[in-house]
Design an enzyme around this catalytic site. Structure first.
Site, PDB file in Angstrom:
ATOM      1  N   GLY A  35       0.630  -1.241   0.083  1.00 42.00           N
ATOM      2  CA  GLY A  35       0.048  -0.113  -0.091  1.00 42.00           C
ATOM      3  C   GLY A  35       1.235   1.618  -0.335  1.00 42.00           C
ATOM      4  O   GLY A  35       2.598   1.178   0.461  1.00 42.00           O
ATOM      5  N   THR A  37       1.559   3.464   2.197  1.00 42.45           N
ATOM      6  CA  THR A  37       2.063   4.061   3.394  1.00 42.45           C
ATOM      7  C   THR A  37       3.357   3.321   3.415  1.00 42.45           C
ATOM      8  O   THR A  37       4.754   3.437   3.668  1.00 42.45           O
ATOM      9  CB  THR A  37       1.213   3.680   4.419  1.00 42.45           C
ATOM     10  OG1 THR A  37      -0.053   4.227   3.804  1.00 42.45           O
ATOM     11  CG2 THR A  37       1.453   4.868   5.385  1.00 42.45           C
ATOM     12  N   ASP A  89       3.833  -2.050   8.415  1.00 44.44           N
ATOM     13  CA  ASP A  89       2.734  -2.623   7.271  1.00 44.44           C
ATOM     14  C   ASP A  89       1.516  -1.543   7.443  1.00 44.44           C
ATOM     15  O   ASP A  89       1.794  -0.958   8.963  1.00 44.44           O
ATOM     16  CB  ASP A  89       2.119  -3.490   7.029  1.00 44.44           C
ATOM     17  CG  ASP A  89       0.977  -4.782   5.483  1.00 44.44           C
ATOM     18  OD1 ASP A  89       1.100  -3.538   5.333  1.00 44.44           O
ATOM     19  OD2 ASP A  89       0.812  -5.440   5.873  1.00 44.44           O
ATOM     20  N   GLY A 103      -6.281  -4.739   3.917  1.00 46.43           N
ATOM     21  CA  GLY A 103      -7.255  -5.788   2.540  1.00 46.43           C
ATOM     22  C   GLY A 103      -6.988  -5.032   1.995  1.00 46.43           C
ATOM     23  O   GLY A 103      -8.095  -5.547   1.065  1.00 46.43           O
ATOM     24  N   GLY A 104      -7.135  -3.899   1.765  1.00 42.82           N
ATOM     25  CA  GLY A 104      -7.748  -2.701   0.919  1.00 42.82           C
ATOM     26  C   GLY A 104      -7.135  -3.057  -0.691  1.00 42.82           C
ATOM     27  O   GLY A 104      -8.150  -2.650  -1.689  1.00 42.82           O
ATOM     28  N   GLU A 111      -0.051 -10.471   3.743  1.00 40.64           N
ATOM     29  CA  GLU A 111      -0.447  -9.640   5.397  1.00 40.64           C
ATOM     30  C   GLU A 111      -0.878 -10.096   6.324  1.00 40.64           C
ATOM     31  O   GLU A 111       0.167  -9.818   7.210  1.00 40.64           O
ATOM     32  CB  GLU A 111      -1.150  -8.750   5.189  1.00 40.64           C
ATOM     33  CG  GLU A 111      -1.028  -7.664   3.467  1.00 40.64           C
ATOM     34  CD  GLU A 111      -1.352  -6.805   3.280  1.00 40.64           C
ATOM     35  OE1 GLU A 111      -1.379  -5.662   2.963  1.00 40.64           O
ATOM     36  OE2 GLU A 111      -3.003  -6.767   3.834  1.00 40.64           O
ATOM     37  N   LYS A 129      -6.897   6.560   9.659  1.00 43.92           N
ATOM     38  CA  LYS A 129      -7.523   5.251  10.308  1.00 43.92           C
ATOM     39  C   LYS A 129      -7.953   4.763  11.695  1.00 43.92           C
ATOM     40  O   LYS A 129      -8.079   4.280  11.571  1.00 43.92           O
ATOM     41  CB  LYS A 129      -6.385   4.724   9.432  1.00 43.92           C
ATOM     42  CG  LYS A 129      -5.476   4.995   8.292  1.00 43.92           C
ATOM     43  CD  LYS A 129      -6.204   4.651   6.810  1.00 43.92           C
ATOM     44  CE  LYS A 129      -5.683   4.598   5.383  1.00 43.92           C
ATOM     45  NZ  LYS A 129      -4.398   4.010   5.785  1.00 43.92           N
TER      46      LYS A 129
HETATM   47  C1  5RP Z   1      -3.217  -3.800   1.646  1.00 42.34           C
HETATM   48  C2  5RP Z   1      -3.712  -3.182   3.024  1.00 42.34           C
HETATM   49  C3  5RP Z   1      -3.214  -1.744   3.308  1.00 42.34           C
HETATM   50  O1  5RP Z   1      -1.868  -2.479   4.171  1.00 42.34           O
HETATM   51  C4  5RP Z   1      -4.287  -0.793   3.741  1.00 42.34           C
HETATM   52  O2  5RP Z   1      -5.190  -0.492   2.189  1.00 42.34           O
HETATM   53  C5  5RP Z   1      -3.574   0.244   3.650  1.00 42.34           C
HETATM   54  O3  5RP Z   1      -3.334   1.036   2.456  1.00 42.34           O
HETATM   55  P1  5RP Z   1      -2.979   2.636   2.194  1.00 42.34           P
HETATM   56  O4  5RP Z   1      -1.249   2.931   3.043  1.00 42.34           O
HETATM   57  O5  5RP Z   1      -2.379   2.868   0.725  1.00 42.34           O
HETATM   58  O6  5RP Z   1      -3.739   3.513   2.885  1.00 42.34           O
HETATM   59  O7  5RP Z   1      -3.895  -3.585   3.450  1.00 42.34           O
HETATM   60  O8  5RP Z   1      -3.794  -4.696   1.031  1.00 42.34           O
END
Ligand code: 5RP
Length: 232
Positions: A35, A37, A89, A103-104, A111, A129
């Site tokens: 992702g 971040t 993560d 899981g976005g 993960e 978040k």
């Molecule tokens: C991917 C995830 C990511 O950690 C979650 O979606 C956050 O993403 P981002 O840092 O782009 O907001 O779980 O499966």
């Protein structure tokens, strides 16, 4: 989101990532998240490697593997490891009791394995978040395709309304060749109980509720770093 807000959010993601990377030591096996971040942390780690840091890494998705390899990070096969020293993560939602929805990006299965292998699992986020209750973000579940209707029906019995994820008008396929269904359970009062119920469904490979897997959450908010640690 305006350009200014998005720049501010990126600044927060970067600040949280820089703070997390401080916990990485020489010779660590590092779990690389997926992702936007996590990408800030991966780029910072690559920079530190250029400055002499010695690590090896595992990736939580094909996209992360490709990025890490392109940046020259030495990679290991997660399937051959019994533990990972530290993983970094992102998350889609978290509560201060360190429960998460992830899981976005569709990488929740890898993960979750990475977090389970990790001696220290650091989650990095911007302030958007943080929630009082998980569930405004729909819970992603990874489903083996032939079990799709069965799992949708089972999830329905748990009062969840699932929608098959699509990307660019096509069914989204995970790195493992499966489907993602995003399930609306409403606000989740007892994430442990829901996670346990979902764990019992055959054909549901993984769900995005992470309970007891994060050791530390580093949130950057308005120029400040706020850390939530696992209760001892
Ligand atoms: C991917 C995830 C990511 O950690 C979650 O979606 C956050 O993403 P981002 O840092 O782009 O907001 O779980 O499966």
């Amino acid at each position: 989101m305006s350009v200014i807000d998005s720049k501010k959010q990126d600044g927060e993601k970067l600040a949280a990532a820089l703070e997390a990377v401080k916990f990485v030591k020489n010779n660590d096996v590092v779990g690389l998240g997926t992702g936007s971040t996590a990408t800030f942390a991966i780029k910072e780690l690559a920079k530190r490697i250029g400055e002499g840091l010695k690590i090896t890494a595992v990736a939580s998705s094909k996209a992360t593997e490709d990025l890490a390899v392109s940046l020259g990070i030495p990679m290991l096969d997660m399937g051959k490891l019994s533990s990972v020293d530290i993983s970094i993560d992102g998350a889609d939602e978290f509560t201060t009791s360190l429960n998460l929805i992830k899981g976005g990006g569709g990488a929740l299965f890898r993960e979750k394995i990475m977090a389970s292998l990790s001696k220290k699992s650091i989650i990095i986020t911007d302030a958007s978040k943080k929630v009082d209750f998980l569930g405004a973000f729909k819970v992603p579940v990874e489903i083996v395709p032939l079990a799709l209707q069965y799992v949708l029906d089972q999830v329905n019995l748990l009062n969840g309304k699932g929608v098959l994820r699509e990307k660019d008008h096509k069914i989204f396929i995970t790195d493992n060749g499966n489907y993602i269904v995003d399930v609306d359970f409403g606000l989740i009062a007892e994430p442990e109980k829901l996670a346990e119920a979902l764990n019992q469904i055959d054909g549901l490979l993984a769900h995005g509720i992470f309970v007891g897997l994060a050791s530390k959450i580093i949130m950057s908010s308005g120029g400040e770093i706020v850390v939530f640690d696992k209760a001892r």
